[in-house]
Design a protein around this motif. Structure first.
Motif, PDB file in Angstrom:
ATOM      1  N   GLY A 178       0.785  -1.222   0.000  1.00 46.55           N
ATOM      2  CA  GLY A 178       0.000   0.000   0.000  1.00 46.55           C
ATOM      3  C   GLY A 178       0.814   1.268   0.000  1.00 46.55           C
ATOM      4  O   GLY A 178       0.348   2.305   0.448  1.00 46.55           O
ATOM      5  N   VAL A 180       2.626   4.500  -1.655  1.00 46.28           N
ATOM      6  CA  VAL A 180       2.432   5.322  -2.844  1.00 46.28           C
ATOM      7  C   VAL A 180       3.721   5.968  -3.323  1.00 46.28           C
ATOM      8  O   VAL A 180       3.884   6.228  -4.509  1.00 46.28           O
ATOM      9  N   GLY A 185       5.360   0.847  -8.595  1.00 46.10           N
ATOM     10  CA  GLY A 185       4.138   0.825  -9.383  1.00 46.10           C
ATOM     11  C   GLY A 185       4.356   1.259 -10.816  1.00 46.10           C
ATOM     12  O   GLY A 185       3.686   0.782 -11.737  1.00 46.10           O
ATOM     13  N   PHE A 212      -8.737  -2.376  -7.223  1.00 50.16           N
ATOM     14  CA  PHE A 212      -7.379  -1.885  -6.981  1.00 50.16           C
ATOM     15  C   PHE A 212      -7.337  -0.361  -6.908  1.00 50.16           C
ATOM     16  O   PHE A 212      -6.583   0.207  -6.117  1.00 50.16           O
ATOM     17  N   GLU A 213      -8.146   0.296  -7.715  1.00 45.78           N
ATOM     18  CA  GLU A 213      -8.182   1.762  -7.673  1.00 45.78           C
ATOM     19  C   GLU A 213      -8.681   2.246  -6.323  1.00 45.78           C
ATOM     20  O   GLU A 213      -8.153   3.214  -5.749  1.00 45.78           O
ATOM     21  N   ARG A 216      -5.889   1.874  -3.909  1.00 44.81           N
ATOM     22  CA  ARG A 216      -4.854   2.892  -4.096  1.00 44.81           C
ATOM     23  C   ARG A 216      -5.229   4.210  -3.450  1.00 44.81           C
ATOM     24  O   ARG A 216      -4.394   4.877  -2.839  1.00 44.81           O
ATOM     25  N   THR A 217      -6.479   4.608  -3.574  1.00 43.25           N
ATOM     26  CA  THR A 217      -6.886   5.899  -3.018  1.00 43.25           C
ATOM     27  C   THR A 217      -6.859   5.906  -1.498  1.00 43.25           C
ATOM     28  O   THR A 217      -6.793   6.969  -0.875  1.00 43.25           O
ATOM     29  N   ARG A 219      -4.482   4.419   0.323  1.00 42.57           N
ATOM     30  CA  ARG A 219      -3.125   4.173   0.808  1.00 42.57           C
ATOM     31  C   ARG A 219      -2.570   5.390   1.553  1.00 42.57           C
ATOM     32  O   ARG A 219      -2.720   6.523   1.119  1.00 42.57           O
TER      33      ARG A 219
END
Length: 276
Positions: A178, A180, A185, A212-213, A216-217, A219
């Motif tokens: 997780g 960023v 990535g 997955f999106e 990601r938001t 994280r």
């Protein structure tokens, strides 16, 4: 005496921030990477040696370890950090890419570890920190080859820890996820762009990408957070094996390790195979 650590994949992400953190804490650092020019800023530090090490090139492994020992007199901690992740449908991934995934994430770790073990055995001391992933704990669609490589790394590390304890050498596994602020990535996305899944998978891929999106938001973790856990693992003086490095993956780790098999699989299937 000042201690020394050697880390692979130190040009970006976890590796870069870990090398910086150890250096800041007064350690000597052998910061290795495939392209040493990428470590120009690190090389300005008096207690850092930037040198080439490609985990797919055994000669470069031996040369980097020898250079570190020559510069600093010895190595106390090895951090196996270099790695990348294939992203995409398994059926669309070439055998050559699968081989590369294991060459870097598994066989590369084994080769670097094997190369440094005589030095550690001679001292009857040493710490090996293998950077795994949440993907070494729980399986996710679209990263089956990355999952496979990290599951292999986890099993190898645990088994190796029993062998090496007889030699005064400690093995640690750090499990991040997780994050960023890393180039990981970017490479995964580039790798994914090289393959095209059969059309039959289109609806599944679209649904998985939405999940997955959402992940990601949400994280929150950074590479600096992971670097701190790697430092803690290397220096806490314990024989603890596993360290979950980021809060983001704790719910999935807990579900995998602390709930029943049926409950865990039902939860994962409801996430990635929702009923229409």
């Amino acid at each position: 005496m000042t201690k020394t650590m050697l880390i692979t994949g130190a040009s970006t992400g976890f590796g870069l921030h870990t090398a910086q953190l150890f250096s800041d804490r007064g350690w000597n650092v052998v910061a290795t990477m495939r392209t040493p020019a990428a470590g120009a800023e690190l090389a300005k530090r008096a207690n850092v040696l930037v040198t080439r090490l490609d985990v797919q090139d055994r000669d470069s492994i031996d040369e980097a370890i020898a250079a570190g020992i020559e510069r600093f007199g010895g190595i106390d901690v090895l951090v196996n950090n270099a790695g990348f992740g294939l992203f995409g449908i398994f059926e669309a991934t070439s055998r050559e890419k699968i081989q590369e995934q294991f060459d870097v994430n598994v066989f590369g770790v084994m080769d670097v570890t094997r190369a440094i073990l005589p030095h550690f055995r001679q001292k009857q001391a040493g710490v090996i920190v293998n950077v795994s992933s949440g993907a070494g704990v729980f399986g996710l669609p679209m990263i089956s080859l990355y999952n496979a490589s990290k599951f292999a790394l986890e099993g190898f590390s645990e088994s190796l820890s029993y062998e090496l304890s007889s030699q005064g050498i400690v093995v640690k596994i750090v499990e991040p996820g997780g994050v960023v602020s890393t180039e990981f990535g970017t490479r995964s996305a580039a790798e994914a762009g090289q393959s095209t899944a059969p059309e039959d998978y289109a609806s599944f891929v679209a649904g998985a990408l939405k999940v997955f999106e959402g992940l990601r938001t949400a994280r929150l973790a950074t590479s600096e957070d992971v670097a701190q856990v790697i430092l803690n693992a290397a220096t806490d003086g314990s024989d603890r094996l596993r360290y979950v490095a980021t809060q983001d993956i704790e719910p999935l780790v807990k579900a995998r390790r602390e709930t029943s098999e049926d409950a865990y699989i039902a939860m994962m299937r409801s996430t990635f195979l929702p009923t229409s």
